[in-house]
Design a protein around this motif. Sequence first.
Motif, PDB file in Angstrom:
ATOM      1  N   THR A  95       0.835  -1.206   0.000  1.00 12.37           N
ATOM      2  CA  THR A  95       0.000   0.000   0.000  1.00 12.37           C
ATOM      3  C   THR A  95       0.866   1.250   0.000  1.00 12.37           C
ATOM      4  O   THR A  95       0.619   2.182  -0.761  1.00 12.37           O
ATOM      5  CB  THR A  95      -0.954   0.003   1.218  1.00 12.37           C
ATOM      6  N   LEU A  96       1.892   1.282   0.833  1.00 14.54           N
ATOM      7  CA  LEU A  96       2.725   2.483   0.924  1.00 14.54           C
ATOM      8  C   LEU A  96       3.499   2.753  -0.362  1.00 14.54           C
ATOM      9  O   LEU A  96       3.717   3.922  -0.712  1.00 14.54           O
ATOM     10  CB  LEU A  96       3.688   2.383   2.112  1.00 14.54           C
ATOM     11  N   VAL A  97       3.926   1.727  -1.081  1.00 13.85           N
ATOM     12  CA  VAL A  97       4.692   1.952  -2.308  1.00 13.85           C
ATOM     13  C   VAL A  97       3.810   2.584  -3.395  1.00 13.85           C
ATOM     14  O   VAL A  97       4.307   3.286  -4.269  1.00 13.85           O
ATOM     15  CB  VAL A  97       5.390   0.664  -2.794  1.00 13.85           C
ATOM     16  N   ARG A  98       2.510   2.373  -3.331  1.00 12.65           N
ATOM     17  CA  ARG A  98       1.562   2.945  -4.294  1.00 12.65           C
ATOM     18  C   ARG A  98       0.994   4.284  -3.823  1.00 12.65           C
ATOM     19  O   ARG A  98       0.365   5.001  -4.595  1.00 12.65           O
ATOM     20  CB  ARG A  98       0.390   1.985  -4.510  1.00 12.65           C
ATOM     21  N   PHE A  99       1.178   4.589  -2.565  1.00 11.87           N
ATOM     22  CA  PHE A  99       0.453   5.685  -1.926  1.00 11.87           C
ATOM     23  C   PHE A  99       0.617   7.024  -2.644  1.00 11.87           C
ATOM     24  O   PHE A  99      -0.373   7.652  -3.031  1.00 11.87           O
ATOM     25  CB  PHE A  99       0.889   5.805  -0.457  1.00 11.87           C
ATOM     26  N   ASP A 100       1.845   7.484  -2.826  1.00  9.53           N
ATOM     27  CA  ASP A 100       2.064   8.825  -3.374  1.00  9.53           C
ATOM     28  C   ASP A 100       1.727   8.914  -4.861  1.00  9.53           C
ATOM     29  O   ASP A 100       1.184   9.920  -5.312  1.00  9.53           O
ATOM     30  CB  ASP A 100       3.511   9.261  -3.152  1.00  9.53           C
ATOM     31  N   GLU A 101       2.050   7.892  -5.622  1.00  9.55           N
ATOM     32  CA  GLU A 101       1.840   7.931  -7.067  1.00  9.55           C
ATOM     33  C   GLU A 101       0.388   7.678  -7.470  1.00  9.55           C
ATOM     34  O   GLU A 101      -0.045   8.129  -8.529  1.00  9.55           O
ATOM     35  CB  GLU A 101       2.734   6.901  -7.767  1.00  9.55           C
ATOM     36  N   VAL A 102      -0.354   6.951  -6.642  1.00 12.67           N
ATOM     37  CA  VAL A 102      -1.722   6.599  -7.021  1.00 12.67           C
ATOM     38  C   VAL A 102      -2.740   7.128  -6.017  1.00 12.67           C
ATOM     39  O   VAL A 102      -3.608   7.920  -6.360  1.00 12.67           O
ATOM     40  CB  VAL A 102      -1.886   5.064  -7.175  1.00 12.67           C
ATOM     41  N   TYR A 103      -2.654   6.693  -4.785  1.00 13.84           N
ATOM     42  CA  TYR A 103      -3.736   6.957  -3.841  1.00 13.84           C
ATOM     43  C   TYR A 103      -3.894   8.428  -3.482  1.00 13.84           C
ATOM     44  O   TYR A 103      -5.020   8.909  -3.321  1.00 13.84           O
ATOM     45  CB  TYR A 103      -3.564   6.110  -2.572  1.00 13.84           C
ATOM     46  N   VAL A 104      -2.793   9.164  -3.349  1.00 15.49           N
ATOM     47  CA  VAL A 104      -2.888  10.588  -2.990  1.00 15.49           C
ATOM     48  C   VAL A 104      -3.730  11.334  -4.026  1.00 15.49           C
ATOM     49  O   VAL A 104      -4.584  12.147  -3.684  1.00 15.49           O
ATOM     50  CB  VAL A 104      -1.488  11.228  -2.843  1.00 15.49           C
ATOM     51  N   VAL A 105      -3.489  11.049  -5.301  1.00 14.24           N
ATOM     52  CA  VAL A 105      -4.200  11.743  -6.374  1.00 14.24           C
ATOM     53  C   VAL A 105      -5.545  11.085  -6.650  1.00 14.24           C
ATOM     54  O   VAL A 105      -6.600  11.713  -6.568  1.00 14.24           O
ATOM     55  CB  VAL A 105      -3.357  11.744  -7.670  1.00 14.24           C
ATOM     56  N   TYR A 106      -5.506   9.819  -6.952  1.00 10.61           N
ATOM     57  CA  TYR A 106      -6.672   9.122  -7.486  1.00 10.61           C
ATOM     58  C   TYR A 106      -7.749   8.856  -6.446  1.00 10.61           C
ATOM     59  O   TYR A 106      -8.931   8.937  -6.734  1.00 10.61           O
ATOM     60  CB  TYR A 106      -6.182   7.817  -8.107  1.00 10.61           C
ATOM     61  N   PHE A 107      -7.329   8.508  -5.241  1.00 11.09           N
ATOM     62  CA  PHE A 107      -8.284   8.172  -4.189  1.00 11.09           C
ATOM     63  C   PHE A 107      -8.419   9.272  -3.144  1.00 11.09           C
ATOM     64  O   PHE A 107      -8.988   9.077  -2.088  1.00 11.09           O
ATOM     65  CB  PHE A 107      -7.902   6.846  -3.518  1.00 11.09           C
ATOM     66  N   LYS A 108      -7.836  10.442  -3.433  1.00 11.81           N
ATOM     67  CA  LYS A 108      -8.011  11.634  -2.594  1.00 11.81           C
ATOM     68  C   LYS A 108      -7.505  11.439  -1.156  1.00 11.81           C
ATOM     69  O   LYS A 108      -8.094  11.916  -0.204  1.00 11.81           O
ATOM     70  CB  LYS A 108      -9.475  12.074  -2.599  1.00 11.81           C
ATOM     71  N   THR A 109      -6.376  10.731  -1.017  1.00 14.39           N
ATOM     72  CA  THR A 109      -5.805  10.487   0.315  1.00 14.39           C
ATOM     73  C   THR A 109      -4.689  11.490   0.595  1.00 14.39           C
ATOM     74  O   THR A 109      -3.644  11.154   1.119  1.00 14.39           O
ATOM     75  CB  THR A 109      -5.259   9.050   0.429  1.00 14.39           C
ATOM     76  N   ASN A 110      -4.939  12.746   0.275  1.00  8.57           N
ATOM     77  CA  ASN A 110      -3.897  13.767   0.260  1.00  8.57           C
ATOM     78  C   ASN A 110      -3.622  14.470   1.590  1.00  8.57           C
ATOM     79  O   ASN A 110      -2.971  15.506   1.608  1.00  8.57           O
ATOM     80  CB  ASN A 110      -4.210  14.800  -0.820  1.00  8.57           C
ATOM     81  N   THR A 111      -4.058  13.909   2.690  1.00 14.29           N
ATOM     82  CA  THR A 111      -3.722  14.522   3.983  1.00 14.29           C
ATOM     83  C   THR A 111      -2.307  14.175   4.425  1.00 14.29           C
ATOM     84  O   THR A 111      -1.737  14.849   5.276  1.00 14.29           O
ATOM     85  CB  THR A 111      -4.699  14.082   5.094  1.00 14.29           C
ATOM     86  N   ARG A 112      -1.748  13.114   3.856  1.00 14.39           N
ATOM     87  CA  ARG A 112      -0.388  12.676   4.179  1.00 14.39           C
ATOM     88  C   ARG A 112       0.245  12.113   2.914  1.00 14.39           C
ATOM     89  O   ARG A 112      -0.451  11.759   1.969  1.00 14.39           O
ATOM     90  CB  ARG A 112      -0.377  11.574   5.256  1.00 14.39           C
ATOM     91  N   SER A 113       1.572  11.998   2.925  1.00 20.40           N
ATOM     92  CA  SER A 113       2.266  11.308   1.837  1.00 20.40           C
ATOM     93  C   SER A 113       3.502  10.633   2.400  1.00 20.40           C
ATOM     94  O   SER A 113       4.066  11.084   3.395  1.00 20.40           O
ATOM     95  CB  SER A 113       2.657  12.273   0.711  1.00 20.40           C
ATOM     96  N   VAL A 114       3.915   9.571   1.771  1.00 23.38           N
ATOM     97  CA  VAL A 114       5.105   8.841   2.204  1.00 23.38           C
ATOM     98  C   VAL A 114       6.343   9.718   1.997  1.00 23.38           C
ATOM     99  O   VAL A 114       7.221   9.786   2.856  1.00 23.38           O
ATOM    100  CB  VAL A 114       5.245   7.499   1.457  1.00 23.38           C
TER     101      VAL A 114
END
Length: 193
Positions: A95-114
């Motif tokens: 999950t963490l390896v995908r977090f910044d490139e996918v989830y932050v943008v695509y799934f709107k998880t932009n409160t934090r980033s790895v």
Amino acid sequence: IIKMLNSEFNEFAKNPDMDLDPSDLRKSMESVDEWIYPSINNGVYRCGFAKSQTAYDKAIGELTESFDRLESVLSKQRYIAGDRFTLSDIRLFVTLVRFDEVYVVYFKTNTRSVANSPVLLNYVREIYQMPGVKETVNMDQIKLHYYCSHPDLNTYSIVPRGPNFEALLQQPHNRDKLSRKRPLEEGEEKKQE
């Protein structure tokens, strides 16, 4: 499936003695998996596929709180369940390896980033740099899959360029400097010395 892959095919494995589900860490693994799965692993999907602002706000609140908790735990111990690499680390890494490139943008998880968490970035770097792991991470394929599989979220299948997170993972880590301490049990406080 991941537990089965740990031992069921040892007769064919290159490293049959490697045990990523050690009995002495199972209680700790179960404890971290209990909150990491719903709030981080599944939390990104709960954010991305939320059908209401209320559902999103609940999911992003839990994800943000757990992200901070991860940072706290991993600032005190090398791996998520203690002093050894386990299945719990694999579950978290994917999950963490995908977090910044996918989830932050695509799934709107932009409160934090790895990338903006020195502790988590260092943790992901260490795992990424373990023998055989880097070869399993194909960020172009990961992004293509996510950004092109859900037309409701991305009608035109536009794949954002992103910050080249993999380049950050290739820089040295210093996780080996963390002392080998036993993990704190749920609710246990670190004793003042």
